[in-house]
Design an enzyme around this catalytic site. Structure first.
Site, PDB file in Angstrom:
ATOM      1  N   HIS A   1      41.310 -72.640 -39.912  1.00 51.56           N
ATOM      2  CA  HIS A   1      42.597 -73.153 -39.446  1.00 51.56           C
ATOM      3  C   HIS A   1      42.721 -72.960 -37.939  1.00 51.56           C
ATOM      4  O   HIS A   1      41.769 -72.562 -37.264  1.00 51.56           O
ATOM      5  CB  HIS A   1      43.758 -72.485 -40.196  1.00 51.56           C
ATOM      6  CG  HIS A   1      43.760 -70.985 -40.121  1.00 51.56           C
ATOM      7  ND1 HIS A   1      43.940 -70.277 -38.944  1.00 51.56           N
ATOM      8  CD2 HIS A   1      43.587 -70.034 -41.094  1.00 51.56           C
ATOM      9  CE1 HIS A   1      43.908 -68.982 -39.173  1.00 51.56           C
ATOM     10  NE2 HIS A   1      43.690 -68.799 -40.469  1.00 51.56           N
TER      11      HIS A   1
ATOM     12  N   HIS B   1      41.725 -69.564 -36.316  1.00 47.79           N
ATOM     13  CA  HIS B   1      40.272 -69.444 -36.193  1.00 47.79           C
ATOM     14  C   HIS B   1      39.763 -70.275 -35.013  1.00 47.79           C
ATOM     15  O   HIS B   1      38.932 -69.812 -34.216  1.00 47.79           O
ATOM     16  CB  HIS B   1      39.571 -69.947 -37.466  1.00 47.79           C
ATOM     17  CG  HIS B   1      39.947 -69.227 -38.720  1.00 47.79           C
ATOM     18  ND1 HIS B   1      40.251 -69.884 -39.891  1.00 47.79           N
ATOM     19  CD2 HIS B   1      40.075 -67.908 -38.996  1.00 47.79           C
ATOM     20  CE1 HIS B   1      40.520 -69.012 -40.837  1.00 47.79           C
ATOM     21  NE2 HIS B   1      40.439 -67.802 -40.320  1.00 47.79           N
TER      22      HIS B   1
ATOM     23  N   CYS C   1      47.106 -52.779 -51.050  1.00 48.81           N
ATOM     24  CA  CYS C   1      47.384 -54.200 -50.831  1.00 48.81           C
ATOM     25  C   CYS C   1      46.075 -54.973 -50.976  1.00 48.81           C
ATOM     26  O   CYS C   1      45.126 -54.728 -50.212  1.00 48.81           O
ATOM     27  CB  CYS C   1      47.975 -54.430 -49.431  1.00 48.81           C
ATOM     28  SG  CYS C   1      48.192 -56.186 -49.025  1.00 48.81           S
TER      29      CYS C   1
ATOM     30  N   CYS D   1      45.262 -56.983 -47.744  1.00 53.16           N
ATOM     31  CA  CYS D   1      44.658 -56.178 -46.663  1.00 53.16           C
ATOM     32  C   CYS D   1      43.366 -55.511 -47.112  1.00 53.16           C
ATOM     33  O   CYS D   1      42.582 -55.047 -46.280  1.00 53.16           O
ATOM     34  CB  CYS D   1      45.629 -55.094 -46.197  1.00 53.16           C
ATOM     35  SG  CYS D   1      47.147 -55.696 -45.468  1.00 53.16           S
TER      36      CYS D   1
ATOM     37  N   CYS E   1      54.137 -55.226 -48.106  1.00 51.42           N
ATOM     38  CA  CYS E   1      53.199 -55.302 -46.982  1.00 51.42           C
ATOM     39  C   CYS E   1      53.778 -56.224 -45.922  1.00 51.42           C
ATOM     40  O   CYS E   1      54.175 -57.358 -46.231  1.00 51.42           O
ATOM     41  CB  CYS E   1      51.846 -55.835 -47.464  1.00 51.42           C
ATOM     42  SG  CYS E   1      50.716 -56.258 -46.118  1.00 51.42           S
TER      43      CYS E   1
ATOM     44  N   HIS F   1      51.509 -59.536 -45.593  1.00 48.53           N
ATOM     45  CA  HIS F   1      51.365 -60.474 -46.708  1.00 48.53           C
ATOM     46  C   HIS F   1      52.651 -60.687 -47.506  1.00 48.53           C
ATOM     47  O   HIS F   1      52.698 -61.560 -48.377  1.00 48.53           O
ATOM     48  CB  HIS F   1      50.239 -60.014 -47.643  1.00 48.53           C
ATOM     49  CG  HIS F   1      48.900 -60.002 -46.975  1.00 48.53           C
ATOM     50  ND1 HIS F   1      48.372 -58.882 -46.365  1.00 48.53           N
ATOM     51  CD2 HIS F   1      47.999 -60.991 -46.770  1.00 48.53           C
ATOM     52  CE1 HIS F   1      47.196 -59.175 -45.845  1.00 48.53           C
ATOM     53  NE2 HIS F   1      46.942 -60.440 -46.067  1.00 48.53           N
TER      54      HIS F   1
ATOM     55  N   LYS G   1      56.376 -69.302 -38.067  1.00 49.26           N
ATOM     56  CA  LYS G   1      55.019 -69.144 -38.582  1.00 49.26           C
ATOM     57  C   LYS G   1      54.630 -70.400 -39.349  1.00 49.26           C
ATOM     58  O   LYS G   1      55.438 -70.962 -40.097  1.00 49.26           O
ATOM     59  CB  LYS G   1      54.951 -67.917 -39.488  1.00 49.26           C
ATOM     60  CG  LYS G   1      53.539 -67.545 -39.896  1.00 49.26           C
ATOM     61  CD  LYS G   1      53.515 -66.224 -40.654  1.00 49.26           C
ATOM     62  CE  LYS G   1      52.090 -65.841 -41.031  1.00 49.26           C
ATOM     63  NZ  LYS G   1      52.046 -64.561 -41.765  1.00 49.26           N
TER      64      LYS G   1
ATOM     65  N   LYS H   1      52.635 -74.658 -44.996  1.00 47.62           N
ATOM     66  CA  LYS H   1      52.611 -76.003 -45.579  1.00 47.62           C
ATOM     67  C   LYS H   1      53.975 -76.370 -46.146  1.00 47.62           C
ATOM     68  O   LYS H   1      54.384 -77.523 -46.114  1.00 47.62           O
ATOM     69  CB  LYS H   1      51.533 -76.076 -46.667  1.00 47.62           C
ATOM     70  CG  LYS H   1      50.114 -76.048 -46.112  1.00 47.62           C
ATOM     71  CD  LYS H   1      49.076 -76.153 -47.225  1.00 47.62           C
ATOM     72  CE  LYS H   1      47.671 -76.116 -46.642  1.00 47.62           C
ATOM     73  NZ  LYS H   1      46.635 -76.182 -47.705  1.00 47.62           N
TER      74      LYS H   1
END
Length: 647
Positions: free
Chosen positions: A20, A23, A128, A131, A145, A148, A298, A301
């Site tokens: 994505h 990256h 988690c 993680c 977390c 996440h 953030k 989708k």
């Protein structure tokens, strides 16, 4: 004399999901750094790859209906494919399922175990899966977390532990003694805050019966290695640690690039692991911020704000996407990204600045010098600033890039491009061409512009790897010796006599938004009507003096003119009004050739609301008179500065 070495790494990307924009951003930066250091004479090495073990991978493979190895083979290949689309040229792509990596992981584990820094114990806590580690109470936000958003599982199991707490004070002192170790500074302070209190020991194994997808511990085959004690070692296993020539050459100058979400493993786990294994500490940890959607939230989708860098690359080309990410996002900060920002950056920096500089220079060399780059004559005062900026640029860029101030470095290159455009306006080659006694001065100006473009092409090569060849081809400067780092340190390396050749517009201007079709038809009809010569006298509408004073008429100098594709009556003009540069679209193509207009001083309406004609923004209107015989522009009959008010 041996070359200085440079080693840059991306995180190895976890293959539980597709590549994505996060990256892509980090990998483009790493590629830029590797290319720039190679250009600047460093022995440069660039590593990326994929992280392929762990509980999340096993779960993702099961969900996809594949065996873990089949799953990681497929997703890892997607990363390689993605990097090809962005012209990423890595030296090595490591996968943690490769035998070369597994061997080194087990050797380092055994070394640390033999030294007494690994022990067996039972642990109960909040785990988690996202993680892939136990979280402390402090790391939970309302029982979840923070990364996440999920409540961790309560687990109790026997694991092997690394004595990480043993090295806490050493690491804190090391960071204080090496302030450039973690960059930018804010992240350094964040890590020091973590180290200001006990960090505990690190669970470094998982029972094989629960997590079979991992590297077995060399002394206990019933346990596999915790994913971070596996993944982090890639940075040395790829170099052939411990006794390869590559490890000796590159490790001491390693720059890691990461996102801020994995700062704790890289800034705390990894240095303490290295210390325990007796491996020197890497040089820099460079921490990037988060990329947010165009709405500042953030990416999701569900929200519909996901920006796909590979779709953008297909649409605009990889060089444009690379330039946008490198120039628009200050490294280390969170930033919103989106297609509209890319288009705005493209039109301003690439189309208006660099593209116009190339187009204007090639056009003037063809028109005023028979298509050959002339030999320069003696320098004049206006040349000094341009030449001084060019010769100081390599040193400035090196200082900024070594400090990871990447967008500031790119701004320096564009300051130089802006200076070259201003140099055209100051020198006025079109006026020099009218005076035979100023031929030598004209030649100097044209040569300096060509040399500025060559130097620009070399400097932008790590940013946009495909663009420099297009610039140098138009200059006829395709000899590889003209593209070296040494060739940009001293002005005047471009040989005179090279034949230039125009190859079309380098960066055609992009529409900033799709126009409504009906509005477009209306605008085109209006343009056609404006372009049509008036053959009958029109009735005069009486206006007051107050009405007339609202109209600002200014003198504008035409810097560049070109036809608009698909619009046989329209010309697109770049004009200078005082210190301001504007674009005006006018229906005069049947009466004036573009080359006739360059250098003319015309009269324009300067305070007209911008309008779009054939997708091109027009920021004003020129004045012309017409009768049965044709159309004539309103010009000034004496030399008067552009921007002067017409009264």
């Amino acid at each position: 004399m041996s070359k200085k070495s440079f080693y840059v790494t991306t995180p190895i990307y976890y293959v539980n999901a597709e590549p994505h924009i996060g990256h892509a951003y980090t990998t483009v930066i790493a590629d830029f750094l590797a290319r720039w250091h190679r250009l600047a004479g460093y022995d440069s090495y660039f590593l990326t790859g994929t992280d392929e073990h762990g509980e999340k991978i096993a779960q993702a493979a099961q969900k996809a209906g594949e065996k873990p190895q089949e799953f990681v083979d497929r997703v890892s290949a997607r990363f390689k494919e993605a990097w090809g689309k962005l012209c990423i040229e890595y030296d090595d792509f490591i996968r943690t399922t490769e035998p070369r990596h597994k061997k080194i992981v087990q050797e380092i584990l055994q070394k640390v175990y033999d030294s007494g820094d690994i022990y067996y114990g039972e642990y109960e806590g909040y785990y988690c899966v996202g993680c892939e580690r136990f979280l402390t109470e402090k790391e939970l936000v309302e029982g979840r977390c923070s990364d996440h958003g999920m409540a961790p599982e309560r687990r109790k199991e026997g694991n092997y532990f690394f004595r990480m707490e043993k090295y806490r004070e050493w690491l804190r002192d090391y960071i204080n003694e090496h302030p450039e170790f973690i960059r930018p500074e804010g992240y350094r302070n964040e890590v020091l805050s973590m180290l200001s209190e006990p960090i505990g020991d690190l669970s470094i194994s998982r029972p094989r019966e629960r997590v079979p997808w991992g590297i077995p511990l060399p002394w206990d085959k019933n346990h596999v290695t915790y994913v971070w004690f596996d993944a982090l070692i890639n940075y040395v296993s790829a170099l052939g640690y411990p006794d390869s020539e590559k490890f000796e050459r590159y490790w001491n100058c390693a720059w890691h690039l990461i996102g801020k979400d994995i700062i704790k493993p890289h800034a705390i786990f990894w240095p303490t692991m290295l210390k325990a294994a007796g491996i020197p500490i890497y040089k820099h940890l460079n921490v990037g911020g988060f990329l947010m959607g165009p709405d500042g939230r953030k990416m999701s989708k569900t929200l519909g704000n996901v920006v796909d860098p590979f779709d953008l690359s297909e649409k605009y080309g990889p060089d444009v996407v690379r330039y946008y990410l490198l120039s628009d996002v200050p490294y280390g900060q969170d930033a919103s990204v989106g297609e509209q920002y890319l288009v705005a950056r493209y039109n301003t920096d690439l189309a208006n600045d660099l593209g116009n500089l190339l187009s204007r220079t090639i056009t003037m060399i063809e028109k005023f010098s028979g298509g050959e780059i002339p030999a320069p004559g003696e320098k004049a005062g206006t040349d000094d600033e341009l030449i001084s900026m060019a010769e100081s640029l390599p040193e400035k860029l090196e200082a900024l890039i070594r400090r990871m101030e990447l967008n500031a470095a790119i701004k320096e290159i564009w300051r130089f491009i802006g200076r070259a455009n201003k140099y055209i306006d100051e020198s006025m080659p079109w006026s020099l061409a009218k005076d035979p006694d100023k031929k030598e001065r004209l030649n100097t100006v044209l040569y300096n512009l060509a040399e500025a473009l060559r130097i620009t092409a070399v400097h932008i090569s790590p940013i946009m790897p495909n663009v420099p060849a297009k610039i140098l081809e138009q200059l006829g400067a395709e000899d590889s010796s003209l593209s070296t780092w040494e060739s940009v340190k001293k002005w005047g390396q471009l040989p005179a006599g090279l034949k230039v050749s125009r190859k079309g517009i380098l960066f055609p201007r992009l529409e900033e938004a799709k126009k409504d079709e009906a509005a477009g038809v209306k605008q085109e009809a209006k343009a056609a009507q404006e372009a049509k010569p008036k053959v009958q006298e029109e009735p005069v509408n009486i206006i007051t003096i107050e009405d007339f004073t609202k109209v600002q008429l200014r003198v504008a100098q035409v810097l560049e003119a070109e036809r608009i594709k698909g619009a046989d009556k329209l010309l697109k003009l770049q004009v200078k009004i005082g210190d301001e540069r504007r674009q005006i679209v006018a229906g005069i193509a049947k009466h004036y050739a573009p080359e006739e207009l360059v250098g003319k001083k015309i009269v324009v309406v300067a305070n007209l609301k911008p309008a779009k004609l054939r997708g091109e923004e027009s920021q004003g209107m020129l004045l012309a008179a017409s009768n049965e015989e044709g159309l004539s522009l309103i010009t000034v009959d004496r030399d008067i500065d552009s921007g002067a008010r017409v009264k």
